[in-house]
Design an enzyme around this catalytic site. Structure first.
Site, short mmCIF file in Angstrom:
data_model
loop_
_atom_site.label_atom_id
_atom_site.label_comp_id
_atom_site.label_asym_id
_atom_site.label_seq_id
_atom_site.Cartn_x
_atom_site.Cartn_y
_atom_site.Cartn_z
N GLU A 35 0.84 -1.21 0.00
CA GLU A 35 0.00 0.00 0.00
C GLU A 35 0.88 1.26 0.00
OE1 GLU A 35 -1.91 0.59 3.79
OE2 GLU A 35 -3.57 1.70 2.92
N LYS A 106 -9.78 1.93 -1.68
CA LYS A 106 -9.89 1.36 -0.32
C LYS A 106 -11.20 1.82 0.34
CE LYS A 106 -7.06 1.22 3.96
NZ LYS A 106 -5.82 1.76 4.56
N CYS A 141 -5.14 -3.19 3.37
CA CYS A 141 -4.75 -2.91 4.75
C CYS A 141 -5.90 -2.99 5.76
CB CYS A 141 -4.04 -1.54 4.77
SG CYS A 141 -2.98 -1.27 6.20
N1 LIG Z 1 -2.69 1.00 8.39
C1 LIG Z 1 -3.94 0.59 8.30
O1 LIG Z 1 -4.66 0.93 7.36
C2 LIG Z 1 -4.54 -0.34 9.31
C3 LIG Z 1 -3.86 -0.56 10.61
O2 LIG Z 1 -2.80 -0.05 10.90
C4 LIG Z 1 -4.58 -1.43 11.56
O3 LIG Z 1 -4.04 -1.72 12.64
O4 LIG Z 1 -5.71 -1.85 11.27
#
Ligand SMILES: NC(=O)CC(=O)C(=O)O
Length: 253
Positions: A35, A106, A141
């Site tokens: 990402e 996202k 993520c």
């Molecule tokens: N970085 C993110 O998008 C998500 C993240 O850090 C998490 O713990 O969930």
């Protein structure tokens, strides 16, 4: 590719090095980048200046590298400058001919009303993509924490979930657990590609991982930047679902 996103190295050099690594891959590969590996997932101050359209210089460079190497390339995500003026955290997938085959904005933005949640618009669409490696389901993520999204991707035929991330070290055990959970509950492969190094003072977790539909870890990186490779046989998705048909017992949805 678990990239060490060192924002003190000039952007052009980091781009060139990543493209070099992509061009080293053989033509039967699906290559996945993390990402926001170029602007930095955590350096919000860079996002406006680094925002690009979907046919901008980063997308063009990734397309060329995919074509040169003859690989499918999930280029991780960029800060997309949308037609509506908003920014989106958008993943790009290129075919081996260099054509842009899919984009995914996202959906779940991290930050609890600040950071990404304040600065990026929310994606609205689920995205799947048929490839020679099976049907990919795209997520990014923080999405990994929302199992209902992956159920919907499953219902759209996803067999391989691809999850680029910039997930910090302090929550890396959540990352490893959630990647396996999403694989087990949906009987799919999960390719979870994180960043290494440190961004804006925040240590990144690494531990990119390939999980099979039984929840077994096929390959896992440590905390350092590296290229992680794994062989996956998508036929294992149907086999796992036939041998242990838990998805047939769903009662909701
Ligand atoms: N970085 C993110 O998008 C998500 C993240 O850090 C998490 O713990 O969930």
């Amino acid at each position: 590719m678990q990239l060490d996103v060192d924002l003190s190295v000039p952007k052009a050099d980091r781009l060139a090095e990543t493209l070099r690594l992509v061009r080293e891959r053989a033509d039967d590969h699906l290559v996945v980048l993390p990402e926001l590996w170029l602007p930095g997932g955590w350096d919000y101050a860079r996002w406006d200046e680094d925002a690009e359209t979907l046919d901008g210089p980063t997308a063009q460079a990734l397309a060329e590298a995919a074509r040169d190497a003859g690989v499918w390339l999930h280029g991780g995500s960029i800060v997309e400058r949308g037609d509506d003026g908003a920014h989106y955290n958008t993943s790009l997938v290129f075919g081996p001919d260099g054509a842009l085959r899919a984009t995914y904005r996202k959906i779940h933005r991290f930050g609890f009303d600040s950071g990404e949640a304040a600065l990026m618009g929310p994606g609205a669409d689920l995205v799947t993509l048929a490839t020679p490696f099976g049907t990919l389901g795209l997520a990014t993520c923080y999405d990994l924490r929302f199992p209902e999204m992956f159920r919907l991707l499953l219902d759209r035929g996803a067999e391989v979930l691809v999850v680029p991330a910039a997930w910090p070290a302090r929550r890396v055990e959540h990352w490893r657990l959630l990647a396996r959970a999403r694989a087990v509950e949906n009987q799919v492969f999960v390719l979870a590609c994180n960043t290494a190094g440190s961004q804006a003072g925040l240590a990144q977790g690494g531990h990119s991982v390939v999980v099979d539909p039984w929840g077994e870890i096929v390959a896992e990186a440590g905390p350092e930047g590296r290229v992680l490779t794994a062989e996956i046989d998508t036929a294992l998705v149907a086999k796992t679902r036939a041998d242990f048909p838990v998805l047939k017992d769903r009662r909701v949805g």
